[in-house]
Design a protein around this motif. Structure first.
Motif, PDB file in Angstrom:
ATOM      1  N   ILE B 145       0.816  -1.213   0.000  1.00 19.74           N
ATOM      2  CA  ILE B 145       0.000   0.000   0.000  1.00 19.74           C
ATOM      3  C   ILE B 145       0.852   1.267   0.000  1.00 19.74           C
ATOM      4  O   ILE B 145       0.318   2.362   0.103  1.00 19.74           O
ATOM      5  N   HIS B 146       2.169   1.117  -0.141  1.00 16.94           N
ATOM      6  CA  HIS B 146       3.070   2.241   0.075  1.00 16.94           C
ATOM      7  C   HIS B 146       3.129   3.177  -1.144  1.00 16.94           C
ATOM      8  O   HIS B 146       3.934   2.969  -2.053  1.00 16.94           O
ATOM      9  N   TYR B 147       2.295   4.213  -1.153  1.00 19.69           N
ATOM     10  CA  TYR B 147       2.199   5.149  -2.275  1.00 19.69           C
ATOM     11  C   TYR B 147       2.560   6.570  -1.866  1.00 19.69           C
ATOM     12  O   TYR B 147       2.121   7.524  -2.507  1.00 19.69           O
ATOM     13  N   THR B 148       3.339   6.713  -0.807  1.00 16.43           N
ATOM     14  CA  THR B 148       3.651   8.051  -0.301  1.00 16.43           C
ATOM     15  C   THR B 148       4.176   8.967  -1.400  1.00 16.43           C
ATOM     16  O   THR B 148       3.709  10.095  -1.576  1.00 16.43           O
ATOM     17  N   MET B 149       5.154   8.478  -2.160  1.00 22.58           N
ATOM     18  CA  MET B 149       5.777   9.350  -3.156  1.00 22.58           C
ATOM     19  C   MET B 149       4.824   9.677  -4.295  1.00 22.58           C
ATOM     20  O   MET B 149       4.745  10.821  -4.738  1.00 22.58           O
ATOM     21  N   GLY B 150       4.065   8.687  -4.743  1.00 21.02           N
ATOM     22  CA  GLY B 150       3.121   8.938  -5.827  1.00 21.02           C
ATOM     23  C   GLY B 150       2.108  10.012  -5.461  1.00 21.02           C
ATOM     24  O   GLY B 150       1.808  10.904  -6.264  1.00 21.02           O
ATOM     25  N   ILE B 151       1.592   9.929  -4.233  1.00 26.27           N
ATOM     26  CA  ILE B 151       0.597  10.911  -3.793  1.00 26.27           C
ATOM     27  C   ILE B 151       1.257  12.267  -3.568  1.00 26.27           C
ATOM     28  O   ILE B 151       0.725  13.311  -3.940  1.00 26.27           O
ATOM     29  N   PRO B 177       3.434   5.292 -10.628  1.00 22.00           N
ATOM     30  CA  PRO B 177       2.988   4.807  -9.312  1.00 22.00           C
ATOM     31  C   PRO B 177       1.960   3.670  -9.416  1.00 22.00           C
ATOM     32  O   PRO B 177       1.962   2.763  -8.599  1.00 22.00           O
TER      33      PRO B 177
END
Lengths: 281, 281
Positions: B145-151, B177
């Motif tokens: 679930i790791h989308y920190t950079m994309g968001i 992403p």
């Protein structure tokens, strides 16, 4: 009577009733920041530092903090009063919010919750073994919820009979998943990595406590410098200072906790005592 | 009557009632995997591929899958029947579970939930602009679930009037992403990165669909090779194929969608149609 009470978006409620709609991108996308402090005699130790770091983490992920710093202090005060124990952890969690497209940041959810903790050591804890692992956290200066690697490596930590895993990269060692590292080198200089680390509140206190005791440097530390250190220790909110005498099965220094760890532990405990005595809401 | 129905840990319930205790390390530590497929005439398109990838993601994070593949198929079947729409997204989410120490993996929570989606294009969508950014996902082969950079990069994407951001590293470009990238080079070879990418199901279908049409290579693609491509396109579960004609303000090829994108879009649509016609529970 001894229920733990949390706070969520303006409401005080029993901890076990804190639930979050699964559409929150904190859960769907791992998009959230948090922080964690500890109370001593119902005083949130070094509160200002934790609030500031929490605010900085939120800003780094472009999350709007729903409360001012004063409002946060007020909630913390009431929460601390409501808990059955005078010594607790408090976790702040700020998520990306409920997102219709499961991708765009919305109004954040803010939760402040009590965490039962073991009594904090009053004397330097026993020395531990650590292992090392090549990894660097993304956005290391941000206390995000992203602990995939730390949790994934727990099996390796257990298999090695170790206490924790220290990350390193080409720049040298950086941090543990949830705490910082210090070494005393062979020249008697206290060193801690400057880059790719979360700036721990205990780390900051240790740097301050070391003044007038020994020289302090924030700098890159190679694996070789780590292995050849006179002392190594971990700094952490819940344990203060934990001496390290084994790294990847190499014996560090004399193989037992060193004098600097003992002295800094006492100075850190005294600084905390001072803070608690002087604290005012 | 037209309520969306989800499934959580064995129970069918309205989507808006799906809540999760915040002690789940999916939320506290970002420790969770997911997947996402789409239905066509109530058929979950390429179901086997998504189920297999979901299982592999879970295994990579050492999460126990609570259901067998057949049991997953049964839940998916019933969920698809229960939805008001024949064309939907379905999200699988498997979390690290409720953890007393907020760090140790426990019994996972499994949620399967419907996601309203826009109608899937039946002809090749309009061409888009993309930007590039130096970043590599952690454990890229895992759909975590790791989308920190994309968001976090969404502001840059919007500021550039772009559709999405393509990650690259020293090994070359890798992925968006949430989708994969393909190029057709000046020699007429279809290429897609082999490393540091999530192996998309649409990506796999495109590689298959390209057989007998043009040569295909999975290999590292440098930024220079990207900029000088004859065609670039994005592959995605919800959009199939999206042509790219602008990268960081550089015009790609003839500045309009190329023949390979058109042909592969049609072949991909035909493959989906075949799958839907032949699908059996």
């Amino acid at each position: 009577m001894d229920k733990l009470i949390a706070w969520m978006n303006g409401v005080y409620l029993p901890l076990e009733e804190v639930k979050i709609g699964y559409q929150d991108i904190g859960l769907l996308r791992g998009y959230a920041v948090f922080d964690f402090l500890r109370t001593n005699q119902r005083v949130p130790v070094f509160l200002e530092d934790y609030l500031q770091r929490f605010q900085e983490s939120a800003a780094a992920l472009r999350l709007d903090m729903p409360l001012s710093e004063q409002a946060m202090r007020n909630v913390v005060r009431k929460l601390v009063e409501l808990q059955p124990q005078a010594e607790m952890g408090l976790r702040f969690l700020l998520t990306g919010g409920y997102s219709e497209d499961a991708y765009t940041v919305q109004e954040p959810n803010l939760i402040i919750s009590p965490v039962p903790i073991k009594p904090v050591p009053t004397v330097l804890p026993d020395a531990v073994k650590i292992i090392t692992y090549p990894y660097e956290r993304q956005l290391p200066q941000v206390k995000s919820i992203h602990y995939t690697m730390g949790i994934l490596l727990q099996q390796e930590v257990k298999a090695a009979n170790a206490f924790d895993v220290l990350y390193y990269s080409e720049q040298g060692v950086s941090e543990f998943p949830r705490s910082n590292v210090f070494i005393v080198n062979q020249q008697g200089v206290l060193q801690t990595p400057a880059n790719a680390v979360l700036k721990g509140v205990t780390r900051k206190q240790v740097i301050q406590a070391a003044a007038n005791l020994l020289p302090v440097e924030e700098k890159n530390i190679s694996l070789d410098e780590l292995y050849s250190a006179a002392e190594i220790f971990i700094t952490s909110t819940t344990k203060k200072i934990i001496p390290v005498t084994l790294v990847d099965d190499r014996v560090i220094g004399a193989g037992k906790p060193g004098p600097v760890a003992f002295q800094l532990f006492d100075r850190l405990s005294a600084a905390e005592e001072d803070y608690v005595q002087q604290f005012q809401w």
